[in-house]
Motif scaffolding. Structure first.
Motif, PDB file in Angstrom:
ATOM      1  N   MET A  35       0.835  -1.205   0.000  1.00  0.00           N
ATOM      2  CA  MET A  35       0.000   0.000   0.000  1.00  0.00           C
ATOM      3  C   MET A  35       0.875   1.261   0.000  1.00  0.00           C
ATOM      4  SD  MET A  35      -2.982  -0.999  -0.411  1.00  0.00           S
ATOM      5  CE  MET A  35      -3.711   0.612  -0.322  1.00  0.00           C
ATOM      6  N   TYR A  36       1.949   1.234   0.739  1.00  0.00           N
ATOM      7  CA  TYR A  36       2.909   2.341   0.753  1.00  0.00           C
ATOM      8  C   TYR A  36       3.430   2.581  -0.657  1.00  0.00           C
ATOM      9  CZ  TYR A  36       7.496   4.547   1.566  1.00  0.00           C
ATOM     10  OH  TYR A  36       8.601   5.359   1.519  1.00  0.00           O
ATOM     11  N   TRP A  37       3.805   1.514  -1.357  1.00  0.00           N
ATOM     12  CA  TRP A  37       4.300   1.642  -2.726  1.00  0.00           C
ATOM     13  C   TRP A  37       3.229   2.192  -3.664  1.00  0.00           C
ATOM     14  CZ3 TRP A  37       6.734  -3.903  -2.750  1.00  0.00           C
ATOM     15  CH2 TRP A  37       7.955  -3.878  -2.088  1.00  0.00           C
ATOM     16  N   LYS A  38       1.975   1.774  -3.476  1.00  0.00           N
ATOM     17  CA  LYS A  38       0.894   2.223  -4.362  1.00  0.00           C
ATOM     18  C   LYS A  38       0.475   3.662  -4.075  1.00  0.00           C
ATOM     19  CE  LYS A  38      -1.670  -1.878  -5.690  1.00  0.00           C
ATOM     20  NZ  LYS A  38      -2.023  -1.791  -7.081  1.00  0.00           N
ATOM     21  N   CYS A  39       0.418   4.028  -2.806  1.00  0.00           N
ATOM     22  CA  CYS A  39      -0.139   5.332  -2.420  1.00  0.00           C
ATOM     23  C   CYS A  39       0.867   6.479  -2.482  1.00  0.00           C
ATOM     24  CB  CYS A  39      -0.708   5.249  -1.011  1.00  0.00           C
ATOM     25  SG  CYS A  39      -2.129   4.145  -0.894  1.00  0.00           S
ATOM     26  N   ILE A  40       2.136   6.180  -2.282  1.00  0.00           N
ATOM     27  CA  ILE A  40       3.138   7.248  -2.263  1.00  0.00           C
ATOM     28  C   ILE A  40       4.068   7.059  -3.456  1.00  0.00           C
ATOM     29  CG2 ILE A  40       5.014   8.329  -0.961  1.00  0.00           C
ATOM     30  CD1 ILE A  40       3.587   7.307   1.582  1.00  0.00           C
ATOM     31  N   PRO A  41       4.050   7.979  -4.398  1.00  0.00           N
ATOM     32  CA  PRO A  41       4.915   7.852  -5.577  1.00  0.00           C
ATOM     33  C   PRO A  41       6.393   7.837  -5.177  1.00  0.00           C
ATOM     34  CG  PRO A  41       3.407   9.722  -5.796  1.00  0.00           C
ATOM     35  CD  PRO A  41       3.253   9.191  -4.421  1.00  0.00           C
ATOM     36  N   ALA A  42       7.207   7.163  -5.956  1.00  0.00           N
ATOM     37  CA  ALA A  42       8.636   7.009  -5.644  1.00  0.00           C
ATOM     38  C   ALA A  42       9.336   8.351  -5.439  1.00  0.00           C
ATOM     39  CB  ALA A  42       9.322   6.211  -6.745  1.00  0.00           C
ATOM     40  N   PHE A  43       8.970   9.368  -6.219  1.00  0.00           N
ATOM     41  CA  PHE A  43       9.651  10.654  -6.089  1.00  0.00           C
ATOM     42  C   PHE A  43       9.299  11.396  -4.797  1.00  0.00           C
ATOM     43  CE2 PHE A  43       5.719  11.823  -8.185  1.00  0.00           C
ATOM     44  CZ  PHE A  43       5.385  13.039  -7.613  1.00  0.00           C
ATOM     45  N   LYS A  44       8.225  10.990  -4.107  1.00  0.00           N
ATOM     46  CA  LYS A  44       7.840  11.634  -2.851  1.00  0.00           C
ATOM     47  C   LYS A  44       8.359  10.890  -1.615  1.00  0.00           C
ATOM     48  CE  LYS A  44       3.769  14.221  -4.085  1.00  0.00           C
ATOM     49  NZ  LYS A  44       2.408  14.547  -3.693  1.00  0.00           N
TER      50      LYS A  44
END
Length: 93
Positions: free
Chosen positions: A11-20
């Protein structure tokens, strides 16, 4: 419980984009490392991996060149020394 940690990381990977996301000091990102350890070794080892990374993945580290072997190393906040193979490239370039 193992699946709860794995789900939370997904969920962390899905909800927060890599650049953020916070930039990790380790070569393998904290979430990838904890996910891998949890998947392979179970809940307890995954939880220990999370605690280790949480305690050490912040700005209180020192990078130095070891005068004995001329290798770049890092002292973590918990006073553990890691080799350059584990340090993020952006910190040693």
């Amino acid at each position: 419980m193992k699946h709860l940690i794995l789900f939370a990381i997904k969920m962390y990977w899905k909800c927060i984009p890599a650049f953020k996301r916070k930039k990790c000091i380790f070569k393998k990102s904290c979430s990838n490392y904890v996910f891998e350890v949890t998947q392979k070794e179970g809940f307890i080892k995954g939880l220990k991996a999370f605690i280790f990374r949480y305690e050490n993945c912040n700005g209180n580290f020192q990078i130095f060149k070891n005068p004995i072997n001329n290798k770049i190393q890092m002292i973590l906040p918990t006073q553990i020394i890691i080799e350059s193979e584990e340090i993020a490239e952006r910190l040693i370039s």
